[in-house]
Design an enzyme around this catalytic site. Structure first.
Site, PDB file in Angstrom:
ATOM      1  CE  LYS A  13      -2.342  -0.697   3.850  1.00 16.66           C
ATOM      2  NZ  LYS A  13      -1.672  -1.872   4.207  1.00 16.66           N
ATOM      3  NE  ARG A  88      -4.560  -0.864   9.846  1.00 20.61           N
ATOM      4  CZ  ARG A  88      -3.542  -0.162   9.284  1.00 20.61           C
ATOM      5  NH1 ARG A  88      -3.570   0.964   8.786  1.00 20.61           N
ATOM      6  NH2 ARG A  88      -2.552  -0.949   9.187  1.00 20.61           N
ATOM      7  NE  ARG A 127       7.762  -3.310   6.068  1.00 26.46           N
ATOM      8  CZ  ARG A 127       6.617  -2.805   5.848  1.00 26.46           C
ATOM      9  NH1 ARG A 127       6.010  -2.631   4.842  1.00 26.46           N
ATOM     10  NH2 ARG A 127       5.843  -2.774   7.171  1.00 26.46           N
ATOM     11  NE  ARG A 160       6.085  -0.654  10.306  1.00 30.86           N
ATOM     12  CZ  ARG A 160       4.950  -0.514   9.572  1.00 30.86           C
ATOM     13  NH1 ARG A 160       5.021   0.017   8.451  1.00 30.86           N
ATOM     14  NH2 ARG A 160       4.088  -0.762  10.055  1.00 30.86           N
ATOM     15  NE  ARG A 171       1.570  -4.758  11.293  1.00 25.54           N
ATOM     16  CZ  ARG A 171       2.510  -4.410  10.264  1.00 25.54           C
ATOM     17  NH1 ARG A 171       3.433  -5.212  10.471  1.00 25.54           N
ATOM     18  NH2 ARG A 171       2.389  -3.882   9.482  1.00 25.54           N
TER      19      ARG A 171
END
Ligand code: AMP
Length: 218
Positions: A13, A88, A127, A160, A171
């Site tokens: 996104k 969301r 990531r 992160r 999540r």
């Protein structure tokens, strides 16, 4: 043009909304980025949001709605926007509808990025982000030339907090339970365009641009 981009964590996104925003000359608004900045700067909203973000939980609606209302009223959002990470939940979507309606603004499309859970886990656990310029890497598919160092600016690469495996799974669970119902919500309004986001960044962007320019998803 006013757009929303939906999809599980790790669906791309962030990168797609930047590219689409640049292509159509509209501002990209990421609630996740705004919250991370608020946490880093020690702002009150960041202080309150931090505990939820670290656990992979959604930040309460009252904080989010204030944040988004203020942001959408800023000058650069008046000519159009792409919202990344908001809404969301169905209640956030209803609040956004009310807010836009009051100001006679309408949504042009909701872009939904589809990625399987296994792909999300692999993408996010690998990531890494540059702590200075924000460039993103993937240890498997797009590794930096020197381990732990940004190719672009030499900054230190970090993971992160919420990209650790247990938090990713949480999540994803939150996404399926609370955010996925938005698919039907926007589909019923005739706004939804769906894209296979397991393709390369360039292929997904090209499909989105084509769909927006011709009015169909792929
Ligand atoms: P993101 O960068 O979009 O993955 O967002 C990171 C974290 O910020 C999420 O896991 C949530 O804790 C919080 N967050 C971002 N956007 C929202 C939202 N619209 N509602 C609630 N929490 C949010």
């Amino acid at each position: 043009m006013r757009l929303i981009i939906l999809g599980p964590p790790g669906s791309g996104k962030g990168v797609q909304s930047k590219r689409i925003g640049e292509h159509f000359g509209i501002v990209q608004i990421s609630t996740g980025d705004s919250l991370r900045q608020a946490v880093a700067s020690g702002a009150e909203i960041g202080r309150q949001a931090r505990q939820y973000m670290e656990k992979g939980l959604l930040v309460p609606d009252n904080l989010m709605v204030q944040l988004v209302m203020d942001r959408l009223d800023q000058e650069d959002a008046l000519g159009g926007f792409i919202l990344d990470g908001f809404p969301r939940t169905i209640s956030q979507a209803e609040m956004l509808d009310d807010l836009l309606q009051k100001e006679d603004r309408t949504l042009d499309a909701v872009l939904e990025l589809k990625v399987r859970d296994g792909v999300v886990v692999s993408r996010l656990s690998n990531r890494r982000l540059c702590s200075q310029c924000g460039a993103d890497y993937n240890l498997v598919t797009k590794p930096p030339k020197t381990e732990g160092v940004c190719d672009r600016c030499g900054g230190r690469l970090i993971q992160r907090e919420d990209d650790r495996e247990a938090t990713i799974l949480h999540r994803l669970e939150v996404y399926h339970r609370q955010t996925e119902p938005l698919e039907a919500y926007y589909s019923n309004k005739g706004h939804l365009l769906t894209f296979d986001a397991e393709r390369s960044v360039e292929e997904v962007s090209a499909a989105i641009v084509e769909a927006l320019e011709s009015g169909t998803g792929s």
